[in-house]
Each structure stands twice: as C-alpha cells, then as structure tokens.
Design a protein around this motif. Structure first.
Motif, PDB file in Angstrom:
ATOM      1  N   LEU A 258       0.834  -1.207   0.000  1.00  0.00           N
ATOM      2  CA  LEU A 258       0.000   0.000   0.000  1.00  0.00           C
ATOM      3  C   LEU A 258       0.871   1.260   0.000  1.00  0.00           C
ATOM      4  O   LEU A 258       0.569   2.240  -0.676  1.00  0.00           O
ATOM      5  CB  LEU A 258      -0.948   0.008   1.209  1.00  0.00           C
ATOM      6  CG  LEU A 258      -2.096  -1.003   1.139  1.00  0.00           C
ATOM      7  CD1 LEU A 258      -2.844  -1.062   2.465  1.00  0.00           C
ATOM      8  CD2 LEU A 258      -3.061  -0.657   0.002  1.00  0.00           C
TER       9      LEU A 258
ATOM     10  N   VAL B 297      -8.875   1.464   3.021  1.00  0.00           N
ATOM     11  CA  VAL B 297      -8.441   0.115   2.670  1.00  0.00           C
ATOM     12  C   VAL B 297      -8.415  -0.682   3.963  1.00  0.00           C
ATOM     13  O   VAL B 297      -7.815  -0.261   4.948  1.00  0.00           O
ATOM     14  CB  VAL B 297      -7.058   0.116   2.004  1.00  0.00           C
ATOM     15  CG1 VAL B 297      -6.619  -1.307   1.727  1.00  0.00           C
ATOM     16  CG2 VAL B 297      -7.092   0.935   0.729  1.00  0.00           C
TER      17      VAL B 297
ATOM     18  N   VAL C 228      -6.758  -7.925   1.857  1.00  0.00           N
ATOM     19  CA  VAL C 228      -7.163  -6.523   1.928  1.00  0.00           C
ATOM     20  C   VAL C 228      -8.484  -6.371   1.183  1.00  0.00           C
ATOM     21  O   VAL C 228      -8.783  -7.149   0.273  1.00  0.00           O
ATOM     22  CB  VAL C 228      -6.141  -5.556   1.295  1.00  0.00           C
ATOM     23  CG1 VAL C 228      -4.835  -5.555   2.050  1.00  0.00           C
ATOM     24  CG2 VAL C 228      -5.925  -5.873  -0.161  1.00  0.00           C
TER      25      VAL C 228
ATOM     26  N   LEU D 262     -10.312  -3.445  -0.971  1.00  0.00           N
ATOM     27  CA  LEU D 262      -9.960  -2.189  -1.635  1.00  0.00           C
ATOM     28  C   LEU D 262     -11.123  -1.721  -2.502  1.00  0.00           C
ATOM     29  O   LEU D 262     -11.915  -2.536  -2.965  1.00  0.00           O
ATOM     30  CB  LEU D 262      -8.796  -2.415  -2.601  1.00  0.00           C
ATOM     31  CG  LEU D 262      -7.438  -2.805  -2.096  1.00  0.00           C
ATOM     32  CD1 LEU D 262      -6.833  -3.813  -3.061  1.00  0.00           C
ATOM     33  CD2 LEU D 262      -6.546  -1.584  -2.006  1.00  0.00           C
TER      34      LEU D 262
ATOM     35  N   TRP E 140      -6.056   8.826   2.319  1.00  0.00           N
ATOM     36  CA  TRP E 140      -6.445   7.445   2.553  1.00  0.00           C
ATOM     37  C   TRP E 140      -6.457   7.123   4.029  1.00  0.00           C
ATOM     38  O   TRP E 140      -5.668   7.665   4.798  1.00  0.00           O
ATOM     39  CB  TRP E 140      -5.439   6.493   1.899  1.00  0.00           C
ATOM     40  CG  TRP E 140      -5.492   6.466   0.421  1.00  0.00           C
ATOM     41  CD1 TRP E 140      -4.611   7.062  -0.434  1.00  0.00           C
ATOM     42  CD2 TRP E 140      -6.474   5.815  -0.384  1.00  0.00           C
ATOM     43  NE1 TRP E 140      -4.983   6.811  -1.728  1.00  0.00           N
ATOM     44  CE2 TRP E 140      -6.127   6.051  -1.730  1.00  0.00           C
ATOM     45  CE3 TRP E 140      -7.610   5.056  -0.092  1.00  0.00           C
ATOM     46  CZ2 TRP E 140      -6.878   5.551  -2.788  1.00  0.00           C
ATOM     47  CZ3 TRP E 140      -8.356   4.560  -1.148  1.00  0.00           C
ATOM     48  CH2 TRP E 140      -7.988   4.812  -2.474  1.00  0.00           C
TER      49      TRP E 140
ATOM     50  N   TYR F 157     -14.134   0.974   7.248  1.00  0.00           N
ATOM     51  CA  TYR F 157     -14.479   0.621   5.879  1.00  0.00           C
ATOM     52  C   TYR F 157     -15.982   0.740   5.665  1.00  0.00           C
ATOM     53  O   TYR F 157     -16.450   1.299   4.680  1.00  0.00           O
ATOM     54  CB  TYR F 157     -14.017  -0.806   5.569  1.00  0.00           C
ATOM     55  CG  TYR F 157     -14.354  -1.204   4.160  1.00  0.00           C
ATOM     56  CD1 TYR F 157     -13.486  -0.910   3.125  1.00  0.00           C
ATOM     57  CD2 TYR F 157     -15.560  -1.821   3.865  1.00  0.00           C
ATOM     58  CE1 TYR F 157     -13.817  -1.235   1.822  1.00  0.00           C
ATOM     59  CE2 TYR F 157     -15.893  -2.145   2.568  1.00  0.00           C
ATOM     60  CZ  TYR F 157     -15.021  -1.854   1.554  1.00  0.00           C
ATOM     61  OH  TYR F 157     -15.348  -2.155   0.265  1.00  0.00           O
TER      62      TYR F 157
END
Lengths: 484, 484
Positions: free
Chosen positions: A198, A317, A335, A337, A287, A308
């Motif tokens: 990431l 993420v 993960v 995404l 992010w 999330y």
C-alpha cells in the motif's frame, strides 16, 4: 581432503584446484601431473582424480592435449584473474558496499527476537497454538496437496485463489458486517506485505503519512522503507485523536489506524472518532488504512462498525490477516480495496513478492467455509479471557508494587506500566537475557511521550502455569536489582 | 430485503437502518416504531427485528429508553455525520487519491496474464506440472501438517526454517558447486521477493543500477519501484557485455545478471565474461546480483561455475528459487549472501512481507533431503528436451517461413524470431485473444534494440500434442492476416 565433509572427494579436489587457478597459484599453461600420479599423492583412486579433471575440463579450467597431458586452460584468463582484487578481500574493504542509506537504516532496526525453547515467553504477538485444531488442518491440507492441476501448482492467481477470496467475502460479511464484493478482495501473505505494498502504491518518497503514536512498529518500518515522513498522532482512551494535530499541518497522504484494538495500547476507537477520521479522509482526499488486527479477539463490549463500512469503501483500505486467529506461520491475509485500485495493488504485490502458496490458500478457504474458523475463534476467545484473568491476578499478587496492569477488552497482551524512573527498553532487554520475553512500549514510540511500560502477552501461556511464569519474571527482575 | 442474499435477514435490516443513520436520512433523536410494527411492515418476524435492533443498540446507533421506545442514538453524532462528504462520492472525486507517481507507474505496468483453461499456452515460465510427483509431495506435506509446535505454527524464523536452510546448503554444494555456510542462506518466498528486498537494502532512490538488455521484466519492475535509474547493458552470444558500456558512465550501484541462462535470450555467460564482471564489482565496489534461474534445466554443455563461486561470495548475492524446478505455486526460494549482510537482508524481507509458510519450507526440505528433487530435475530435463525438440520440429514444418527458432541449451522457452516488419507486442496480444499465449521480446527491452520475436515456451506441452498446438497457432496467425 576433509573426509568428514559431506562433499564427495572428487568435488573437494575440483574445488581446491579451481581455487588455485582462480587465485593465480596455478597460472594458465601450467602442466599438471597425471591423474594416476596425483591420485597416489593425495591418497585417492585414479577414477576420483579423473572425475575431478573432467569437471575442470568441461568448465574450461583445464584442457588436455592428446598424448601430452593436462594443462591449466586459459579460456577464462584475462587481467582480472591475476589482478590482486580477485583475492578474497578483507571484510573491511567491502564496507562501502552496503552503505546505501536505506540499507544502513535497515541494519539499525532491531527486530524483537526470542527463543521458543526458553522458559517464559510473554511475547505479545504469540498465539496459543495449543488451541489450534491441527487434525482438522491436516485433513484440509491433505485434500489439496495431491491435486495435479495448473490451478493448484501453477503461478498463484495475482489477486489470490478465487475460493479463498469468496470465503473471505462471506466471512467479512457474516462476522464483521463488511459488505464487500469478491472483486474487491486481494489475498496477501499477511498484513505486513499488505501495508508495504500500500505504501508503494499510495505514496512517493518524501510524502507525509500519519501514524498512531504509539503505533505498529512494522507499519512505521514499511513507511520509512518507502521513503515517507511519519507524523505521530497521539492516542487517548477513544483512539487516535485528530483534534490534537495542529491545523497548519499539511494533509497527510494517508493515516494508519488500528481501530478495533489500538496497537499497542489496546483501546477501541469510539464511533465519534471513527466518523472524525472518515470526514478527514473525505475532506483531505487522503487514505485511511484500517488494520483490523485482533478484532475477533474481543472479550468485552461489542465490536463497532469498521471504518471501511462507515466510509463505505471509498477512502478506506481494510487490512486483515489470519496469523493471529489461526497461526502465525500460515502467512495468509487479505485486503479490501475500492475495485478500481485492485489491479494496482496486485501489481505492487507482484513487485514485492507475490501471493502465498496456493495450497495454504485453498486449505484456509475450506477452514473458513466449513465453520472451523468460527469455532476456533470462539474457543480462543474463551481461553484467552481466562489466561488474561490469570495473568492480571498474578501480576497483582506477585508484582503489584512494581507493575500496574489493567484488563484489555481485546487482543493478546496487557500494558504493564512501570515506575516512571525505569527504562522500559533496558528492562525488556534484561528480561530477554534471562529468557523472559516482553516488548518495551518505548519501541512503539516515535517520540518519548508516554511513561515506561511493557507489553505482556497472555495468549500463549496456560492459565494453570501463570503463577510460575510470573514468578520466574519476578525472580529475573530481582536478580537485576529491581525492587519488587 | 434480498431473500436471495447470503446475509441473514436481521443483518440486512441492520445494514439498511445503519446506512440511513449514517447518511442522515434518520437523524439523531428520531423515535423508531416498535419491533413488532416494523416487523409486520417488513414482513419479518419480531425476533428478527429484535436481533437487528440489538446490534444497532450495542454499537451505539440506537438507544432504548425504558417504557418509551427506541431512538436514533447520538454517541457517534458530530458534524461529520451530517456533512455531505460522507455520502458515497462519485469515483471521479477520488481521482486524486491514488495519484502518487509510484502508484500511477504501477497502474501502467501490464502483467502478462493468461487463462489456464484456454487451449494452447506457450507461456515461457509455465512448467510441466504433469511431471511433478504429487503423491510424494502429499506424503511430505502430511508429515508436517499436524505438528503442534511453536516451530511449525509460530512466526517463521526470520532467516527461514533451519532444516530447509541446511538442505539448501547441501543442495548448492552437491549440485551447483557452491560452497556456502548455512549461516549465509536466507529463505525467501521466491526470486521476486529476494530481488525487491535486495534493492531496498542496497540502493537509495536515484541510484543507478545496471541491468541486462533484454532482461528480466520483474527485476526491472523492482528496481523502478525502489526509485532506481536502470541502465541497460547489451547482451551478445557470450552474455552481458561490459565492454559495450561507455567508460565515462558512473559506476552502477549493482548489476543484475542471469549467467546460467540469460533471461530471456537463453545464452550462457562465458567464463571470460564472468571474470570481467567479478573484476568490475571488485574495482567499483559494486554488487552483482546473480539470478541462477533455470540453471538446473541445462540440456547441452556443462554448467559453468557461478559468479558467486568465482568471487567467493564477496560482491555477489546468489538468488535461486524452487518455482521452476518444483512448481510455481510453492513460493519458496533462497539467497546466498555474505554473512555480515544476512541480518539486513532479513530485516528487508520482514518489512516487505516475511518468509513463506513454515509448512511449505519443511516439506521442501524433505523433498531435497530424500533425493526427490534430484530425481525430479533429471526427469524434467529429459522430458523438456523432448518437448523442445518437438516444438522446434513443428515450428520448422508448419511455420518455417514466418518464425525462425533455434534450440536453447537451457531453460523452458525458445526465441522465435519474426519478420522484421512485425510488431511483436501487437502479435502476442492478438494471439492471446485467441487463447494462444506467448510473451513478446519487446516487453523485455528498455530500448527497442533487437528485432521482433516471441518467447515460446515448451515445458508445459506434451511432445505428442505439439503438432496440434503449433497448428492452432498457425490458424490464429492466419486469421489475423499474417502470411505464414
């Protein structure tokens, strides 16, 4: 000749002659004695010598002339060979070699290590492997280990083994309330690989990234390795506190958060704070990386919705791993995404190291699908709660005047606060010398902003053994002159 | 309600109410109808509604007042919640998010992909998995998959599983002539992880690194991802040619080499060239990374000593992998390093993703120790040689006027040279559309310095099937208007 060596005799002879040629002790053109003569001198059979000569000849080190014998060859001969540089240099002459700045930084990083055979480990990340159902695991592994298909033996799919991605999607929906499509899920070889990839994908060298303080050591390491500047965000009893960051700070490229169980302090982030961070990410175009570490191991209170879910997957993420809820050597994580970033992330993974072995992914998928994971989580949660209770009781009874620890609602370790004059890093090192393993809180801090403390893990120690384990720690501390 | 969804009904209701609260459609303080009323309206049982309300209450979204009913809570309420930013933004509003330079570079990289169910794959890296002894493998895996020890289930050792490191040391000595101590060997999850970690350890952003041209795509990707400038070194029939590099060039921090079988052209580097590079590394204080890819799969001529042996391990890091000689999804490889660099390298590995699953390491160790690896290598070598012969024969018979290919001495693919007017990258894409997978040589070049060609793999195709496989390629080419 070393008859005790595992290398065959002819290979030993080959190596010695070759090294003499490479160092110039046997110059090109030198005529060698016959294999019979040499064999007698060295006390080996002629056939052994012939074998050694054959390899040397095929590699160009020797050449034989019919009826004339064997000579040191010169195919490989150039100035380089006889130049003194080729002789084995002293290590110090190589000092410049590893002196990239990044490389030196890596050399300075200490990774906490411990010996599993030593008596008392309170390592915070060590799980209770005695609880893991290995007979079930063996069956699931056995089911796939003989499959002779391209799917099982060929290169792992870039996004991960499809059945595992499906199982993770169901698992996240059923037990975490996260509604993500299979297409948004990428399998990793654990949280560390995910975080590093990431950073590679989301940042450029010199970018500022925000980080919990104290925070996850391995995450900061990945940030630094990728050339980022790390800005610490203080933690209070509600989690990372955005309000404590000066307004004039440039917006970070991202913030790393452990909302389910702050690593290492153990608090759960409040809903209000969660909303603060989601709003920050939306306003700044930054992010959020949500490491959902230990969310399954909650003993009290309910799990709050993940970042999330609160953001509905636009700026967050979500990172998870099976290392703590199954076993650490499994090296399988995931993960979640936004779908349009999945391919970039998979490329970042493929550059830094690829997906885990398909066999491990396939067995993990079955472990989830067939309900073993849920059973194991329930069992671990119950047993770990008892182990925590036992640890706290023994710390209070045996070390109450020296270490102050409170129950954590989730996770596998408590924070043992020390008298303010104690150096926690030194203390942890002294304990480790005696085979008692803890982590120092100081290791998790970029700035020394909290009192000294130890992370004391309880998950791997049977409750019945806890009195002895803590007693061993007491004796180790007294031995080093701590009054407790 | 979606009765077809896998999520339980109460979870679906929970999610919908929560989202209405988060978007502000249900403002804080709103009084909700009773569970009985709501259940009747939605056509679900009261107990389902109670379950949904219980989760919402435990998470703070709802609060119930005794005798008064249930209200939307305000624990999480702050300005952020009602602000429009929290509404799901359009994807375009996130465009700035992923726009790190490195991230965009990653997005542009195409990774060659193929569908294993498609008819004819000549993918150069695809091994003949039909040859792998899966029943042996199942037995070895089964032996370790029930072990309930910290060694097997706990965090993998940073340098790799000790028995595998020992087996690799013996294997390298016996079959490769490399004399390295166990302490110099670190287990990786394959060559890609090794190369990326070496870049992290040995270079700083902006450093110049030298690279074979054409060369290993994934290695250049790791160099670029780590911020290095890549300088191409031309290849001739003796391997990478130092003499063609201008003298005034700054010394590179390192050179990446595939001496056993140049990737992708297939030539073996001569001894004289090897000595040139070793001398260069010694003089410049630079590193050589020796990727020993496919050294086991040599059909003609003998293997030359490795760079590692010629330099005796001072400036050379030797990289190997079991992906090609066992099977790609195994994800187990190794590096041989000077002992004083082992810890830095292990740290770089731990930052980027950690060692592979211990189970895979333990079974690989047994596979080597018990002689299965040597047997399998011999068998693969023999069968691959037949497959190469069949491929060359069919290319000559069916495509002789269009593709010119010569036998390679090692590896799993031949280079099929195309008429100079053909665009190899376009051709490979056209073939892939029809389920015929090759790689374009153009993908391996930093500059367009060689005529167009395809990498055509032979290892995965049975010799008896080769006529049909090549015929399928011919028809695909004709369909796209190529005259052949």
């Amino acid at each position: 000749m070393d008859r005790g060596s595992k290398a065959p005799i002819h290979r030993q002879i080959y190596t010695q002659i070759r090294n003499m040629i490479l160092t110039g002790d046997l110059p090109g053109g030198t005529r060698l004695p016959s294999t019979r003569t040499l064999g007698m001198e060295l006390g080996v059979s002629r056939i052994t010598m012939v074998n050694a000569f054959q390899i040397l000849t095929s590699e160009g080190f020797l050449r034989s002339r019919a009826g004339d014998g064997t000579y040191v060859g010169n195919e490989w001969l150039n100035e380089a060979v006889t130049a003194p540089e080729v002789r084995r240099p002293e290590l110090s002459s190589r000092a410049g070699l590893s002196a990239s700045t990044r490389g030196s930084d890596l050399q300075r990083q200490t990774s906490p290590s411990w010996n599993p055979e030593d008596p008392e480990s309170f390592v915070a990340s060590q799980v209770g492997i005695d609880l893991f159902p290995t007979s079930v695991w063996k069956r699931l592994i056995g089911r796939h280990s003989e499959e002779q298909s391209i799917e099982m033996l060929g290169y792992p799919e870039a996004l991960g083994h499809r059945p595992l991605r499906e199982a993770v999607a169901d698992y996240l929906r059923d037990s975490r309330g996260i509604d993500a499509a299979v297409e948004q899920i990428v399998i990793t070889s654990g949280a560390q690989q995910a975080i590093n990839a990431l950073m590679l994908m989301m940042t450029d060298p010199g970018d500022e990234v925000w980080m919990e303080e104290p925070g996850h050591i391995a995450a900061s390491a990945a940030m630094l390795a990728n050339g980022c500047r790390v800005l610490p965000v203080p933690i209070d009893e509600c989690g990372a506190d955005l309000a404590q960051m000066p307004n004039e700070l440039p917006a970070g490229r991202l913030m790393f958060l452990t909302p389910s169980r702050q690593h290492p302090l153990g608090v759960q982030m409040s809903l209000a704070r969660r909303m603060d961070w989601v709003a920050w990410a939306n306003e700044q175009g930054s992010w959020l990386i949500e490491d959902d570490c230990d969310s399954e191991l909650r003993y009290r209170g309910s799990r709050l919705p993940s970042l999330y879910e609160l953001d509905r997957g636009q700026h967050v993420v979500h990172v998870g791993s099976f290392s703590k809820i199954m076993f650490p050597s499994i090296r399988v994580g995931y993960v979640v995404l936004p779908e349009d970033l999945v391919d970039s992330f998979a490329t970042a993974i493929s550059v830094t190291g690829r997906a885990p072995a398909t066999l491990m992914q396939a067995a993990t998928a079955d472990f989830i699908r067939e309900g073993h994971l849920n059973t194991h989580v329930r069992r671990s949660r119950k047993t770990y709660a008892q182990r925590q209770e036992a640890l706290l009781r023994e710390l209070r009874n045996q070390l109450g005047s020296f270490i102050r620890a409170e129950a954590v609602d989730a996770g596998m370790h408590v924070i043992g606060w020390l008298p303010s004059t104690v150096d926690d890093q030194r203390l942890a090192a002294q304990l480790a010398d005696k085979g008692v393993y803890t982590y120092a809180l100081g290791d998790y801090l970029l700035e020394r902003s909290l009192p000294p403390a130890l992370l004391i893990g309880f998950a791997a120690t049977d409750a019945g053994h806890m009195p002895d384990a803590v007693n061993y720690m007491v004796r180790a501390l007294r031995h080093d002159g701590y009054s407790c």
